[in-house]
Each structure stands twice: as structure tokens, then as C-alpha cells.
Design a protein around this motif. Structure first.
Motif, PDB file in Angstrom:
ATOM      1  N   VAL A 231       0.844  -1.196   0.000  1.00  0.00           N
ATOM      2  CA  VAL A 231       0.000   0.000   0.000  1.00  0.00           C
ATOM      3  C   VAL A 231       0.879   1.246   0.000  1.00  0.00           C
ATOM      4  O   VAL A 231       0.660   2.171  -0.790  1.00  0.00           O
ATOM      5  N   SER A 232       1.911   1.271   0.869  1.00  0.00           N
ATOM      6  CA  SER A 232       2.674   2.513   0.941  1.00  0.00           C
ATOM      7  C   SER A 232       3.484   2.765  -0.323  1.00  0.00           C
ATOM      8  O   SER A 232       3.572   3.900  -0.775  1.00  0.00           O
ATOM      9  N   VAL A 233       4.022   1.709  -0.931  1.00  0.00           N
ATOM     10  CA  VAL A 233       4.773   1.922  -2.175  1.00  0.00           C
ATOM     11  C   VAL A 233       3.836   2.397  -3.295  1.00  0.00           C
ATOM     12  O   VAL A 233       4.143   3.360  -4.011  1.00  0.00           O
ATOM     13  N   ALA A 234       2.667   1.752  -3.431  1.00  0.00           N
ATOM     14  CA  ALA A 234       1.726   2.151  -4.483  1.00  0.00           C
ATOM     15  C   ALA A 234       1.265   3.591  -4.270  1.00  0.00           C
ATOM     16  O   ALA A 234       1.112   4.358  -5.217  1.00  0.00           O
ATOM     17  N   MET A 235       1.077   3.955  -2.997  1.00  0.00           N
ATOM     18  CA  MET A 235       0.612   5.303  -2.669  1.00  0.00           C
ATOM     19  C   MET A 235       1.653   6.348  -3.066  1.00  0.00           C
ATOM     20  O   MET A 235       1.333   7.331  -3.732  1.00  0.00           O
ATOM     21  N   VAL A 236       2.902   6.094  -2.680  1.00  0.00           N
ATOM     22  CA  VAL A 236       3.968   7.035  -3.022  1.00  0.00           C
ATOM     23  C   VAL A 236       4.110   7.129  -4.544  1.00  0.00           C
ATOM     24  O   VAL A 236       4.251   8.211  -5.115  1.00  0.00           O
TER      25      VAL A 236
END
Lengths: 245, 243
Positions: A231-236
Motif C-alpha cells: 500500500v505505501s509503495v503504491a501510494m507514493v
């Protein structure tokens, strides 16, 4: 395209952005196994992309009008709550899926379709400000539709939808773009004042859909750390993508 | 006041919110676990919103360095959790707690505190109002953390006052990192986008890996979804006011 009437041009550009959404289904042509862990991971991917997109929308909405965006966002949250309830009351079918899966699939298509309304208005009002700028904005929206198609396909594909269905529903979710671009091009002033409400609505609906439907599911079946990582990688990535456009 | 003293004051204020979480333990009344879930969801929303605002600042200047920085922040937090064996620790436990659990909570709290301090220090570099907003947003997370840590300490027989004092002391890393970030980051040329990116990645990963999953278990998806989205939206919409 310049030989066409301005209204037709706006419609066609809107249609191009809608078709771009279908490209998001392509990576899922290569995903065959649909174990619960894969579903959790694609849920996480969709969550990250949608969260990143909504942050961008919220801060854009704040430039147009903070209060209107806030009102819109609250309406968006209520919309997802209501739609989730309504869809849950019926024995759903979505393609070959049934029950809870079908509900989730219908909900993401619905949420993403409603969220395209604001983008359609953005295209229409942009054309009123001159064609060159408008073409740039259209290109930007078209490109950013691709990860939206990816998010939709990430939810539909592991629940049994074919690639064609993923692409098809992705395009359907963007059809409000050509359909709303035209009226907002014709009466810019009226639609421009509505834009922050629409942007807020889109962001509120997406954030809430992620937090109430996609993330809890992902955490239930997937490993906490892996889900958080995705989630955090896709968000960034999504935030970066929007900044570069 | 010297700017660095301002940073110290607000980071300390943020750390001093912790005893609020200890208050309910005064009468040995159990805090309903759903409350811990909601408090964590509120903190997660504030963290995600703060991460986005920092990302906007970082990416507008040096998009590539900032995104590599955030990947490093995500990777660092992921690995430090894994390596220390706390990646699956439940931060919402109030009963049946033992000292080992207390140490783990303390350790994870230290990791969080460092990242939160970094965020406060960097936000202060951007502007004072933004720094204050971030300090307040980070303060929220100290409350449920102190409630958990406090219940461990209380069950081992420690008095309320000392428990409250220790809950502030547990956040000393946050104060330290805020001041260090504020002083060191601008002094090293070119470090700024990396540091901002690092904080973005770290905060997002923490909110998603530590705060949200258990919050869902404690209070159910709908109320957690509501609290988190309102908190995130609140921070992002405040952007124009504080920059």
C-alpha cells in the motif's frame, strides 16, 4: 479533429481519456493464480493507488474551495456507506461472482464511475480556457486513468472477471468523462463552482471505500507487513506520478 | 525565541500529551479496547495526511530523490520491524500483559517516536504553522501508546504519577529527533528531499502496518474507516492554512 464542432471535439477527447482507463487491465493478463493471498495483495495495490489519487484530489479541491471540498468529501463518504448497504441487501451477481465478492466488485465500479464525474467536469471546463491547455489536461487525465483502471482490475480480476471484462468495466467507469465534459464545456461558470464539491466527493468516496472495504479485507488474509509495504509503495508511486504530470 | 527552541518546545508539548492515555488507568478502570482502536485510527489518519503534505513538498522540488527517499523510509521501517521481531506485535493489548510485551511496546514506540520527531523537525523547516500542525497530529498517537504502556506498568504495581512520567520519558526520542532533524538536515546540502521522502515512507508504513490492522480488529471496519478518513481529510484540507 479541428474540422469537428467544438462540442464534438470535447466529447472525443473525453472519450479518449475513458478508453485509456481500459489499458489498466493489461497487467492482469499475466496474473493467473487467484489464491486469497493474491487477492489481498491486489486489494493492497488498489488501496495504495486510490489513496494516492485521493490525496491529490483533496489538495486540488482545497485550492478551489476548502469548505466546498469538505462538504463534497462528507457526501462521498455517505455515498459509499449508503451504496455498500444497498448492495449488501440484495443477493448480488456480478459476472460469475456472487455474494460478498460481487458486492465488492459492483461497489468499486460504482465508486470509480462516480469519481469520474469530477474528471469529466475538469476536462470540459479546461476546454473553455483554450485548446492547447485543454489538450495537455486531457492527456494528463488520460494517463492518470491508467492506474485507475489498474485499481479496478485489481479488484475485479482475482474475483473471476475476464481481462475483457476488466478492461470493459474500467472504460465504463470513465464514461462520465465524455458525457460530463460536454455540458460543463457549454456552461463553464455553473460547473466551475460545482467542481470543488465534485472533487471532494470523489476523494471522500475513494478514501472511505479503501478504508472500509479494501484494507480490512487485505489485512485479514495477507501478512500485515507485506500489505503495508504494498500500500505505501503504491501510494507514493501514485503521488509521484501525479506530481510529474 | 530561537527557532530551534521553538522546535524543542513543540516537540516536548507533543510528547507531553502521553499522560492523557494514562489518566483512565487512575481508577484501575479498563479502557474499552474499541477506544484504543479509534485513537489509533485517528492517529493513523493524521499520519497519512501528514505524510501526504510532506510528500507534496518533497516531490515538487526533487521528485526522484524524494521518491527514492520514501522507498528507503518504507524499507527501513519494514526491515527494522522484521529484524527486531516486532512486526506482528499487537499494540492494542490491555489485559494479560507481561513485561516482555512492555519491552516490545517500548521498542516499537521508540521506532515510531524517531519517525514522528523527524516529521516534526522537517515540518518546522517548512514553516512554523505547518510544524505546529504536525506536532499536534503526532501528539495524538502518543495517547493510545501511553495507555498501552501505562497498563503494562500499572499491572506491575507502579503508581499513576510515575507511570505518567514514564509515558512522557518514553517519547524522548521524538523530541530528540525533531531537534536533530531541524538542526542537521538543512546543514547538509542536498539532504532535504531525501529526508522528507524518508519521513513520508516511514510514516505511511507505520500507519498502515502498526496502527490500522489492529484498529480494525478492535472496533470494526466502518467506524475505523470513518475516523481515519475524517482525520486524513482534515489534515490535507488544512494545508492551505498552514503553508
Amino acid at each position: 479533429m479541428s474540422s469537428l464542432s467544438p462540442v464534438m471535439q470535447v466529447f472525443l477527447y473525453g472519450l479518449i481519456t475513458a478508453l485509456a482507463t481500459g489499458l489498466g487491465a493489461i497487467p492482469f493478463a499475466f496474473v493467473r493464480s487467484v489464491s486469497p493471498r493474491v487477492v489481498a495483495m491486489t486489494n493492497a495495490l488498489a488501496s495504495g493507488l486510490m489513496l494516492g489519487a485521493s490525496f491529490g484530489l483533496l489538495s486540488e479541491g482545497a485550492d478551489h474551495g476548502r469548505f466546498a471540498t469538505l462538504v463534497g468529501a462528507n457526501l462521498g463518504v455517505l455515498f459509499v456507506l449508503g451504496a455498500g448497504r444497498l448492495l449488501g441487501d440484495h443477493d448480488m451477481e456480478f459476472g460469475t461472482a456472487r455474494g460478498e465478492d460481487a458486492r465488492k466488485m459492483a461497489l468499486i465500479v460504482l465508486v470509480m464511475t462516480v469519481h469520474s464525474v469530477a474528471e469529466g467536469v475538469a476536462i470540459g471546463t479546461a476546454f473553455a480556457g483554450g485548446t492547447t491547455l485543454a489538450i495537455m489536461i486531457t492527456a494528463a487525465i488520460a494517463v492518470h486513468n491508467v492506474p485507475e483502471g489498474l485499481a479496478i482490475s485489481a479488484v475485479l480480476r482475482p474475483r473471476g472477471a475476464s481481462i475483457a471484462a476488466c478492461a470493459g468495466w474500467s472504460i465504463v467507469s470513465s464514461l462520465p468523462q465524455p458525457l460530463l465534459a460536454v455540458p460543463s464545456f457549454l456552461s463553464v461558470e455553473a460547473f466551475r463552482s460545482l467542481l470543488p464539491y465534485g472533487i471532494g466527493f470523489a476523494a471522500g468516496a475513494m478514501v472511505f471505500m479503501v478504508l472500509v472495504e479494501l484494507l480490512p479485507d487485505a489485512f485479514e488474509t495477507g501478512r500485515r507487513s507485506v500489505i503495508a509495504l504494498l500500500v505505501s509503495v503504491a501510494m507514493v508511486a501514485m503521488v509521484l506520478f501525479q506530481q510529474l504530470l | 525565541m530561537e527557532p530551534i527552541v521553538v522546535v524543542l518546545v513543540f516537540a516536548t508539548l507533543s510528547a507531553s500529551m502521553a499522560p492523557i492515555g494514562v489518566l483512565p488507568l487512575r481508577h484501575r478502570t479498563a479502557v474499552p479496547s474499541a477506544w484504543i482502536g479509534w485513537a489509533n485510527a485517528l492517529a493513523a489518519g493524521f499520519m497519512l495526511g501528514t505524510a501526504y503534505l510532506l510528500a507534496e513538498i518533497a516531490l515538487s522540488g526533487h521528485p526522484v530523490r524524494a521518491s527514492v527517499g520514501s522507498l528507503l523510509g518504507i524499507g527501513y521501517t519494514y526491515l527494522s520491524h522484521r529484524a527486531s521481531g516486532v512486526e506482528d506485535v499487537d499494540l492494542n493489548q490491555l489485559d494479560g500483559v507481561d513485561p516482555l510485551y512492555g519491552y516490545r511496546v517500548l521498542f516499537v514506540g521508540g521506532l515510531h517516536g524517531a519517525m514522528e520527531g523527524l516529521a516534526i523537525g522537517l515540518a518546522m523547516l517548512e514553516s512554523l504553522p505547518f510544524g505546529i500542525l504536525v506536532a499536534l497530529a503526532m501528539a495524538v498517537h502518543n495517547v493510545p501508546e501511553a495507555a498501552i504502556l501505562g497498563s503494562v506498568l500499572r499491572s506491575s504495581g507502579l503508581g499513576v504519577t510515575r507511570t505518567a512520567a514514564l509515558s512522557v520519558a518514553a517519547n524522548v526520542g521524538q523530541i530528540l529527533f525533531a531537534v536533530i532533524a531541524f538542526a542537521v538536515v538543512p546543514a547538509i546540502p542536498g539532504l532535504m528531499p531525501w529526508a522528507f521522502g524518508f519521513a513520508v515512507g516511514g510514516l505511511s508504513y507505520l500507519a498502515l502496518s502498526e496502527l490500522l490492522p489492529q484498529a480494525y480488529e478492535r472496533a470494526g471496519p466502518i467506524s475505523i474507516g470513518l475516523v481515519t478518513s475524517v482525520a486524513t481529510g482534515f489534515v490535507v484540507l488544512l494545508r492551505g492554512l498552514v503553508r
